[in-house]
Motif scaffolding. Sequence first.
Motif, PDB file in Angstrom:
ATOM      1  N   MET A 176      38.803  51.980  35.280  1.00  0.00           N
ATOM      2  CA  MET A 176      37.557  52.496  35.842  1.00  0.00           C
ATOM      3  C   MET A 176      36.347  51.898  35.136  1.00  0.00           C
ATOM      4  SD  MET A 176      38.591  56.508  36.375  1.00  0.00           S
ATOM      5  CE  MET A 176      36.887  57.015  36.615  1.00  0.00           C
ATOM      6  N   ALA A 177      36.389  51.859  33.805  1.00  0.00           N
ATOM      7  CA  ALA A 177      35.251  51.343  33.041  1.00  0.00           C
ATOM      8  C   ALA A 177      35.038  49.854  33.298  1.00  0.00           C
ATOM      9  CB  ALA A 177      35.467  51.602  31.552  1.00  0.00           C
ATOM     10  N   ALA A 178      36.126  49.092  33.263  1.00  0.00           N
ATOM     11  CA  ALA A 178      36.005  47.648  33.489  1.00  0.00           C
ATOM     12  C   ALA A 178      35.541  47.351  34.914  1.00  0.00           C
ATOM     13  CB  ALA A 178      37.341  46.965  33.206  1.00  0.00           C
ATOM     14  N   SER A 179      36.059  48.107  35.883  1.00  0.00           N
ATOM     15  CA  SER A 179      35.655  47.894  37.275  1.00  0.00           C
ATOM     16  C   SER A 179      34.187  48.246  37.479  1.00  0.00           C
ATOM     17  CB  SER A 179      36.529  48.740  38.207  1.00  0.00           C
ATOM     18  OG  SER A 179      37.886  48.371  38.108  1.00  0.00           O
ATOM     19  N   ALA A 180      33.739  49.335  36.852  1.00  0.00           N
ATOM     20  CA  ALA A 180      32.333  49.725  36.981  1.00  0.00           C
ATOM     21  C   ALA A 180      31.419  48.661  36.394  1.00  0.00           C
ATOM     22  CB  ALA A 180      32.102  51.066  36.283  1.00  0.00           C
ATOM     23  N   ALA A 181      31.791  48.120  35.236  1.00  0.00           N
ATOM     24  CA  ALA A 181      30.978  47.068  34.621  1.00  0.00           C
ATOM     25  C   ALA A 181      30.963  45.812  35.481  1.00  0.00           C
ATOM     26  CB  ALA A 181      31.507  46.750  33.225  1.00  0.00           C
ATOM     27  N   ALA A 182      32.119  45.465  36.044  1.00  0.00           N
ATOM     28  CA  ALA A 182      32.193  44.268  36.886  1.00  0.00           C
ATOM     29  C   ALA A 182      31.335  44.422  38.138  1.00  0.00           C
ATOM     30  CB  ALA A 182      33.648  43.994  37.269  1.00  0.00           C
ATOM     31  N   GLN A 183      31.435  45.582  38.802  1.00  0.00           N
ATOM     32  CA  GLN A 183      30.651  45.804  40.010  1.00  0.00           C
ATOM     33  C   GLN A 183      29.158  45.876  39.705  1.00  0.00           C
ATOM     34  OE1 GLN A 183      31.840  45.726  43.095  1.00  0.00           O
ATOM     35  NE2 GLN A 183      33.872  45.330  42.270  1.00  0.00           N
ATOM     36  N   SER A 184      28.810  46.461  38.560  1.00  0.00           N
ATOM     37  CA  SER A 184      27.395  46.551  38.182  1.00  0.00           C
ATOM     38  C   SER A 184      26.793  45.169  37.981  1.00  0.00           C
ATOM     39  CB  SER A 184      27.247  47.383  36.903  1.00  0.00           C
ATOM     40  OG  SER A 184      27.713  48.695  37.090  1.00  0.00           O
ATOM     41  N   VAL A 185      27.521  44.328  37.258  1.00  0.00           N
ATOM     42  CA  VAL A 185      27.020  42.975  37.006  1.00  0.00           C
ATOM     43  C   VAL A 185      26.917  42.185  38.309  1.00  0.00           C
ATOM     44  CG1 VAL A 185      27.574  40.779  35.892  1.00  0.00           C
ATOM     45  CG2 VAL A 185      27.826  42.917  34.629  1.00  0.00           C
ATOM     46  N   ASP A 186      27.902  42.340  39.180  1.00  0.00           N
ATOM     47  CA  ASP A 186      27.858  41.630  40.465  1.00  0.00           C
ATOM     48  C   ASP A 186      26.655  42.066  41.299  1.00  0.00           C
ATOM     49  OD1 ASP A 186      30.109  40.227  39.841  1.00  0.00           O
ATOM     50  OD2 ASP A 186      31.481  41.501  40.973  1.00  0.00           O
ATOM     51  N   MET A 187      26.411  43.378  41.349  1.00  0.00           N
ATOM     52  CA  MET A 187      25.310  43.866  42.177  1.00  0.00           C
ATOM     53  C   MET A 187      23.958  43.471  41.597  1.00  0.00           C
ATOM     54  SD  MET A 187      24.708  47.658  43.746  1.00  0.00           S
ATOM     55  CE  MET A 187      23.481  47.902  45.043  1.00  0.00           C
TER      56      MET A 187
END
Length: 227
Positions: free
Chosen positions: A186-197
């Motif tokens: 969850m944490a890694a996915s949230a960071a990845a999506q945040s950076v992408d957006m």
Amino acid sequence: MSGFGIAGPLMMANGALISGFGFTANGPTGQSWFLWPGIALMVFSSFTELFIRYDVLWLAIKGGCIELVNIFRRLLNKDAWADAEDDDDPVPKYEQVPLLWWGTGLLASVIFTCFVMGFMFGMPVYQSLIAIILSFMLSFIGLQASGQTDINPLGSIGKVTQLVFAKMPAESVKAVQKNNLMAGNMAASAAAQSVDMVGDLKTGHLLGASPRSQFLAQMVGSVFAVI
């Protein structure tokens, strides 16, 4: 590579290991012998990378705390509290994303995440909420690190969350491992999506696109991506 490719065969040849793979009560195997040292090396390397960039970590935590304070102050109809560097927003007010939009989406995402984690993986609601809070905080670190170094430290972010969840209670060791893995994911996915957006928003800003229009496009795309 050195463990499974060199040390493992040598230890098997000397009789120290009974086999290369698997977990058994008959004796140590290559997989059981090298698994935990390998995980420990990954954790320590991730933390070393994080501590080397302590300035990025501090800026991310500071920026996140200031933004949280500003959100609550706006809700109370007070002036935003921010550093002088953050006072000027180049985007006009009518093109900014309203608090109601992303606030509603955030609430819906939290509820849906807790439901999925509980229904599909048996994770308690309070553990899901802790993972979400950690994901939110660590996403600032990912954003700051990506902005300054062009590297998103997803490994470090996931390992930090897994370390926090290492002692979380569960009915079995398997459940602890499952919750630990899902929290890190969850944490890694949230960071990845945040950076992408944020990267998309930056590109749109350079092209003169409206953040509000980009937000709507991202929302529509996310809905169809899930479906």
